[in-house]
Design a protein around this motif. Structure first.
Motif, PDB file in Angstrom:
ATOM      1  N   MET A   1       0.847  -1.195   0.000  1.00  0.00           N
ATOM      2  CA  MET A   1       0.000   0.000   0.000  1.00  0.00           C
ATOM      3  C   MET A   1       0.886   1.250   0.000  1.00  0.00           C
ATOM      4  O   MET A   1       1.840   1.346   0.764  1.00  0.00           O
ATOM      5  CB  MET A   1      -0.927   0.002   1.222  1.00  0.00           C
ATOM      6  CG  MET A   1      -1.845   1.224   1.284  1.00  0.00           C
ATOM      7  SD  MET A   1      -2.949   1.190   2.710  1.00  0.00           S
ATOM      8  CE  MET A   1      -3.983  -0.195   2.283  1.00  0.00           C
ATOM      9  N   ILE A   2       0.555   2.208  -0.864  1.00  0.00           N
ATOM     10  CA  ILE A   2       1.323   3.447  -0.968  1.00  0.00           C
ATOM     11  C   ILE A   2       0.747   4.483  -0.008  1.00  0.00           C
ATOM     12  O   ILE A   2      -0.443   4.792  -0.057  1.00  0.00           O
ATOM     13  CB  ILE A   2       1.296   3.973  -2.413  1.00  0.00           C
ATOM     14  CG1 ILE A   2       1.864   2.921  -3.366  1.00  0.00           C
ATOM     15  CG2 ILE A   2       2.076   5.275  -2.529  1.00  0.00           C
ATOM     16  CD1 ILE A   2       1.795   3.316  -4.825  1.00  0.00           C
ATOM     17  N   ILE A   3       1.593   5.008   0.872  1.00  0.00           N
ATOM     18  CA  ILE A   3       1.184   6.000   1.863  1.00  0.00           C
ATOM     19  C   ILE A   3       1.696   7.375   1.436  1.00  0.00           C
ATOM     20  O   ILE A   3       2.810   7.519   0.949  1.00  0.00           O
ATOM     21  CB  ILE A   3       1.723   5.641   3.260  1.00  0.00           C
ATOM     22  CG1 ILE A   3       1.288   4.223   3.638  1.00  0.00           C
ATOM     23  CG2 ILE A   3       1.233   6.643   4.294  1.00  0.00           C
ATOM     24  CD1 ILE A   3      -0.202   4.035   3.697  1.00  0.00           C
ATOM     25  N   GLU A   4       0.858   8.374   1.649  1.00  0.00           N
ATOM     26  CA  GLU A   4       1.236   9.733   1.263  1.00  0.00           C
ATOM     27  C   GLU A   4       2.430  10.231   2.069  1.00  0.00           C
ATOM     28  O   GLU A   4       2.531   9.997   3.274  1.00  0.00           O
ATOM     29  CB  GLU A   4       0.039  10.677   1.479  1.00  0.00           C
ATOM     30  CG  GLU A   4       0.308  12.124   1.096  1.00  0.00           C
ATOM     31  CD  GLU A   4      -0.882  13.011   1.375  1.00  0.00           C
ATOM     32  OE1 GLU A   4      -1.856  12.963   0.594  1.00  0.00           O
ATOM     33  OE2 GLU A   4      -0.853  13.749   2.381  1.00  0.00           O
ATOM     34  N   LYS A   5       3.336  10.926   1.402  1.00  0.00           N
ATOM     35  CA  LYS A   5       4.493  11.538   2.053  1.00  0.00           C
ATOM     36  C   LYS A   5       4.758  12.903   1.431  1.00  0.00           C
ATOM     37  O   LYS A   5       4.205  13.242   0.387  1.00  0.00           O
ATOM     38  CB  LYS A   5       5.729  10.638   1.928  1.00  0.00           C
ATOM     39  CG  LYS A   5       6.144  10.332   0.496  1.00  0.00           C
ATOM     40  CD  LYS A   5       7.321   9.370   0.467  1.00  0.00           C
ATOM     41  CE  LYS A   5       7.717   9.026  -0.973  1.00  0.00           C
ATOM     42  NZ  LYS A   5       8.860   8.080  -1.015  1.00  0.00           N
ATOM     43  N   LYS A   6       5.631  13.666   2.079  1.00  0.00           N
ATOM     44  CA  LYS A   6       5.923  15.026   1.637  1.00  0.00           C
ATOM     45  C   LYS A   6       6.676  15.009   0.318  1.00  0.00           C
ATOM     46  O   LYS A   6       7.599  14.223   0.115  1.00  0.00           O
ATOM     47  CB  LYS A   6       6.735  15.753   2.711  1.00  0.00           C
ATOM     48  CG  LYS A   6       6.918  17.236   2.459  1.00  0.00           C
ATOM     49  CD  LYS A   6       7.647  17.891   3.618  1.00  0.00           C
ATOM     50  CE  LYS A   6       7.825  19.390   3.390  1.00  0.00           C
ATOM     51  NZ  LYS A   6       8.537  20.033   4.514  1.00  0.00           N
ATOM     52  N   GLY A   7       6.300  15.919  -0.580  1.00  0.00           N
ATOM     53  CA  GLY A   7       6.896  15.964  -1.903  1.00  0.00           C
ATOM     54  C   GLY A   7       8.239  16.675  -1.933  1.00  0.00           C
ATOM     55  O   GLY A   7       8.646  17.365  -0.988  1.00  0.00           O
ATOM     56  N   LEU A   8       8.954  16.498  -3.048  1.00  0.00           N
ATOM     57  CA  LEU A   8      10.274  17.084  -3.254  1.00  0.00           C
ATOM     58  C   LEU A   8      10.123  18.359  -4.072  1.00  0.00           C
ATOM     59  O   LEU A   8       9.929  18.317  -5.287  1.00  0.00           O
ATOM     60  CB  LEU A   8      11.196  16.089  -3.976  1.00  0.00           C
ATOM     61  CG  LEU A   8      12.588  16.599  -4.369  1.00  0.00           C
ATOM     62  CD1 LEU A   8      13.389  16.975  -3.131  1.00  0.00           C
ATOM     63  CD2 LEU A   8      13.324  15.550  -5.192  1.00  0.00           C
ATOM     64  N   SER A   9      10.189  19.522  -3.415  1.00  0.00           N
ATOM     65  CA  SER A   9      10.119  20.817  -4.107  1.00  0.00           C
ATOM     66  C   SER A   9      10.646  21.894  -3.173  1.00  0.00           C
ATOM     67  O   SER A   9      10.769  21.696  -1.963  1.00  0.00           O
ATOM     68  CB  SER A   9       8.685  21.134  -4.532  1.00  0.00           C
ATOM     69  OG  SER A   9       7.874  21.432  -3.401  1.00  0.00           O
TER      70      SER A   9
END
Length: 285
Positions: A1-9
């Motif tokens: 299952m893919i869990i949301e994480k902070k993006g790279l920007s």
């Protein structure tokens, strides 16, 4: 299952006014000063690509970032942002939405056909699950909500079946039914990263083929309930009248005369029409 994480920007204003202009000036210096023309040309081409890395994030919006098919995070910080241009960005709305189901026909717990519809208030809370766990999360909400509504409606009766109305019924217990429906829908949408904020019945009626018969049954039940209350009150009034007559010694009545008086009083009190009195001009006996 893919869990949301902070993006790279990074902050887009910092990249626009400081980082990218500094790199642009550096590579331009190499190109025009002939210090390293090859590096200057290559760097200038890279800079043209880097300027494509800007994107905007609106309030209550998320950008799902993927790099060559791999999920690398979700950016929810609003404003101008910058990331590596080769990173793909997919917009996901985090705003609260309304969904009103179509009127569906289903049999209730007693097998009576009814028409029912509901309004579901929902929003996306996990962008990674919404994008990668299901193919189309909006269509998923529609299908699963109607399925949950159908399952919930078939678990309860339209009207309560006991006099004290202790059993949960669709018509008489709207709050309890709404909570049950909300939980039913939430259990189905949980795996898609969606949260149900509210679920309410927007339409509830018997199907047309039995609507008239059920209306007559409801009318009969209402008449029986009203008559029961009238009879109970009439019996109390008759009992009070006999007690008062006996207490004040207004008249002495034997059992036969009491029975006649009780009969007359009940006829007067329980009749649904105005009684027509009969005056006895002769002797009482």
């Amino acid at each position: 299952m893919i869990i949301e994480k902070k993006g790279l920007s990074i902050n887009g204003y910092v990249a626009f006014f400081i980082i990218l202009p500094a790199l642009q000036v550096f590579f331009a210096y190499l190109l025009f000063s002939e210090t390293n023309i090859t590096l200057g040309v290559f760097g200038s081409l890279i800079m043209l690509v880097l300027w494509a890395g800007f994107f905007m994030v609106q309030p209550n919006q998320g950008k799902v970032l993927t790099l060559f098919g791999s999920y690398i995070g979700t950016e929810k910080r609003t404003g101008l942002r910058w990331t590596i241009p080769v990173i793909m960005r997919k917009t996901v709305s985090l705003r609260v939405r309304n969904f009103e189901s179509a009127k569906i026909k289903v049999n209730d717990n007693l097998g009576n056909p009814i028409e029912i519809a509901a309004i579901i208030v929902w929003s996306v809370t996990d962008t990674a699950e919404a994008i990668f766990q299901v193919d189309d999360y909006e269509s998923y909400v529609t299908i699963q909500s109607e399925s949950a509504l159908r399952n919930m409606a078939s678990s309860f009766s339209y009207d309560p079946q006991s006099d004290d109305q202790s059993d949960i019924a669709l018509r008489s217990h709207p709050q309890q039914v709404s909570e049950i429906l909300k939980q039913e829908v939430q259990d189905r949408l949980q795996q898609a990263g969606l949260t149900v904020h509210e679920a309410k019945i927007s339409h509830l009626a018997y199907a047309q083929e039995i609507a008239s018969a059920m209306l007559q049954r409801q009318q009969a039940s209402a008449i029986i309930a009203a008559r029961s209350q009238i009879v109970e009150g009439a019996v109390g009034m008759v009992e009070m009248a006999l007690d008062k007559l006996s207490e004040k010694h207004v008249v002495e009545l034997d059992e036969e005369r009491k029975a006649v008086m009780v009969s007359n009083l009940l006829v007067v009190l329980c009749s649904d029409k105005n009684p027509q009195p009969v005056i006895n001009s002769g002797s009482l006996y």
